[in-house]
Scaffold this active site. Structure first.
Site, mmCIF file in Angstrom:
data_model
loop_
_atom_site.group_PDB
_atom_site.id
_atom_site.type_symbol
_atom_site.label_atom_id
_atom_site.label_comp_id
_atom_site.label_asym_id
_atom_site.label_seq_id
_atom_site.Cartn_x
_atom_site.Cartn_y
_atom_site.Cartn_z
ATOM 1 N N HIS A 180 0.911 -1.150 0.000
ATOM 2 C CA HIS A 180 0.000 0.000 0.000
ATOM 3 C C HIS A 180 0.949 1.198 0.000
ATOM 4 O O HIS A 180 1.478 1.568 1.040
ATOM 5 C CB HIS A 180 -0.887 -0.041 1.249
ATOM 6 C CG HIS A 180 -1.683 1.212 1.476
ATOM 7 N ND1 HIS A 180 -3.051 1.251 1.374
ATOM 8 C CD2 HIS A 180 -1.309 2.469 1.808
ATOM 9 C CE1 HIS A 180 -3.484 2.484 1.639
ATOM 10 N NE2 HIS A 180 -2.446 3.238 1.907
ATOM 11 N N ASP A 306 -10.433 -4.370 -4.085
ATOM 12 C CA ASP A 306 -10.212 -3.616 -2.832
ATOM 13 C C ASP A 306 -11.555 -3.456 -2.101
ATOM 14 O O ASP A 306 -11.879 -2.373 -1.596
ATOM 15 C CB ASP A 306 -9.554 -2.250 -3.077
ATOM 16 C CG ASP A 306 -8.986 -1.652 -1.800
ATOM 17 O OD1 ASP A 306 -9.107 -2.286 -0.726
ATOM 18 O OD2 ASP A 306 -8.427 -0.548 -1.859
ATOM 19 N N HIS A 310 -17.865 -0.769 4.838
ATOM 20 C CA HIS A 310 -18.012 0.106 6.013
ATOM 21 C C HIS A 310 -19.496 0.237 6.333
ATOM 22 O O HIS A 310 -20.337 0.193 5.430
ATOM 23 C CB HIS A 310 -17.419 1.485 5.734
ATOM 24 C CG HIS A 310 -15.937 1.491 5.560
ATOM 25 N ND1 HIS A 310 -15.072 1.201 6.591
ATOM 26 C CD2 HIS A 310 -15.156 1.724 4.470
ATOM 27 C CE1 HIS A 310 -13.822 1.269 6.145
ATOM 28 N NE2 HIS A 310 -13.850 1.570 4.849
HETATM 29 O O1 DOR Z 1 -10.130 2.979 0.674
HETATM 30 C C1 DOR Z 1 -9.502 2.166 1.335
HETATM 31 N N1 DOR Z 1 -10.096 1.365 2.259
HETATM 32 N N2 DOR Z 1 -8.182 2.030 1.130
HETATM 33 C C2 DOR Z 1 -7.392 1.251 1.897
HETATM 34 O O2 DOR Z 1 -6.215 1.189 1.659
HETATM 35 C C3 DOR Z 1 -7.968 0.516 3.045
HETATM 36 C C4 DOR Z 1 -9.408 0.272 2.856
HETATM 37 C C5 DOR Z 1 -10.113 -0.204 4.106
HETATM 38 O O3 DOR Z 1 -9.597 -1.104 4.773
HETATM 39 O O4 DOR Z 1 -11.198 0.283 4.396
HETATM 40 ZN ZN ZN Z 2 -4.629 -0.224 0.513
#
Ligand code: DOR
Ligand code: ZN
Length: 422
Positions: A180, A306, A310
């Site tokens: 990262h 990715d 949330h």
């Molecule tokens: O947008 C992101 N969310 N980028 C990251 O590197 C981590 C990730 C997360 O774990 O929520």
């Molecule tokens: Zn990341």
């Protein structure tokens, strides 16, 4: 029970041929493939004329959030989402609570995965203890437990000496370091790309240099250690140029991008949609084009979601306070089809390099393939179907998709996993 998929155009990863074929499935396995299989005595026939049949994909950048943040996602819900997205294998990220940095946590997760996962889950572990960037984790021990990569994803290892040591250890234990790449002294408190939009919206920007300067450092260290590195979520043109040069010089670097980086730009943030608040941030048209070209010419090896779930509490708040990240498992194939295949940047075959062949090679994991005797792990994809992404259809526990409301072309119609139809 025998199931026959008829008249599908079968696309295979690697050098496998693509052609119109029938596929016969029994007891979870592919038992026959031929141009025309006699349908007599078969229990279920699926006419897949006009459809594409693909092997299930690999997604090497998935946040399953276990242990500790089961309010965002669980192994069960995340892998069910993967299944719906045609993903047969995921690499789980270690930025959990606690971080995946010990044998105990790895053992605990392996047990849970065995009981609950809908698809194959591989684990990565943190580079540093607790992802704190201060002390190396026990890489050798974790490698023996079967982890496939190390990464402090979510953060970069700022201490170059420590990163160099991690690279040496990774090489010794034959695992990849996933970077990262972010210099937080440059990105600090930024919430979107630094540029026209951040100025107009009055929000603090993240310069591209926060990414590409760290990409350059990580590559230099990998070269020094003669180790393999994989640059996660590449978002801008400058990083691509650095990676391209390093590859030409023979550094063992591979690179990954995510669907949002070739389909959305900083302009999409004028709506203050926090689902589009992602780290690294969405950039500009010239970056989008550079990413598509880098996928086409092989500088970028992998597409991964990715997938970063949330909760609503963490997203449905002021832009500055919202968490970074978007879910992506259930939309990635359609976004890639819409933006890359339909727009003629990639063929199906080369898309499968990004989604199967290359991640399998980087992680040294088995890939799903469509051949007699293999598990029936395949996707039936309808290239003509248009659909609009909506919350209601997601299996993921969190619904924070940057693609909500977006019209996509091409939809997964069915997924067969170990012969079971989903
Ligand atoms: O947008 C992101 N969310 N980028 C990251 O590197 C981590 C990730 C997360 O774990 O929520
Ligand atoms: Zn990341």
């Amino acid at each position: 029970m025998k199931t026959l998929i008829k008249n599908a155009k079968v696309v295979r990863a690697g050098t496998g041929r693509s052609r119109k074929e029938d596929i016969l499935i029994e007891a979870g396995k592919i038992i026959d493939i031929a141009t025309a299989i006699n349908p007599e005595g078969i229990d279920k026939i699926i006419d897949a004329a006009g459809k594409i049949v693909l092997p299930m994909l690999i997604d090497m950048h998935v946040h399953l959030r276990e242990p500790g943040r089961e309010d965002k996602e669980e192994i069960k819900t995340g892998t069910r989402a993967a299944l719906a997205g045609g993903i047969g294998s995921v690499l789980a990220m270690p930025n959990t609570e606690p971080a995946i940095d010990s044998r105990e946590t790895v053992k605990y997760l392996k047990r849970k995965i065995k009981q609950e996962a809908f698809v194959d889950v591989f684990l990565s572990a943190a580079i540093t203890k607790g992802r704190k960037g201060k002390e190396l984790g026990d890489i050798e021990r974790l490698a023996k437990e079967g982890i496939k990569a190390i990464t402090d994803d979510g953060d970069s290892v700022d201490n170059s000496q420590l990163m160099l040591e991690a690279l040496k250890q990774a090489k010794k234990n034959n695992i990849t370091v996933i970077c990262h790449s972010e210099d937080k002294t440059l990105s600090k408190r930024g919430v979107l790309n630094l540029g026209f939009s951040s100025t107009c919206l009055g929000l603090r920007g993240i310069p591209k240099s926060a990414e590409f300067m760290r990409v350059a450092r990580d590559i230099k260290l990998a070269k020094k250690a003669d180790a393999k590195i994989h640059i996660a979520h590449v978002s801008c043109k400058e990083s691509i140029e650095i990676i391209a040069k390093a590859k030409k010089k023979g550094v063992q670097v591979t690179a990954e991008t995510a669907p949002h980086y070739f389909s959305l730009s900083e302009k999409d943030l004028w709506s203050f949609d926090t689902n589009k608040k992602i780290n690294p941030p969405l950039r500009n048209q010239e970056d989008i084009l550079a990413i598509k070209q880098a996928l086409a010419d092989g500088v970028i090896d992998v597409i991964a979601s990715d997938h970063a779930p949330h909760t609503e509490n963490e997203k449905d708040i002021e832009f500055q306070r919202a968490e970074f990240g978007t879910i992506g498992l259930e939309t990635e194939l359609s976004v890639a089809f819409t933006e890359l295949i339909k727009k003629k940047f990639l063929s199906w075959q080369s898309l499968l390099d990004k989604f199967i062949t290359n991640p399998a090679e980087i992680l040294e994991i088995k890939k799903k393939s469509i051949k007699v005797g293999a598990d029936a792990d395949l996707i039936i994809f309808n290239p003509d179907k248009e659909w609009v992404v909506s919350k209601e259809n997601f299996y993921s526990k969190s619904k924070n998709s940057c693609f909500l409301g977006r019209k996509l072309q091409g939809k997964i119609e069915k997924v067969f996993h170990k012969g079971k139809q989903f």
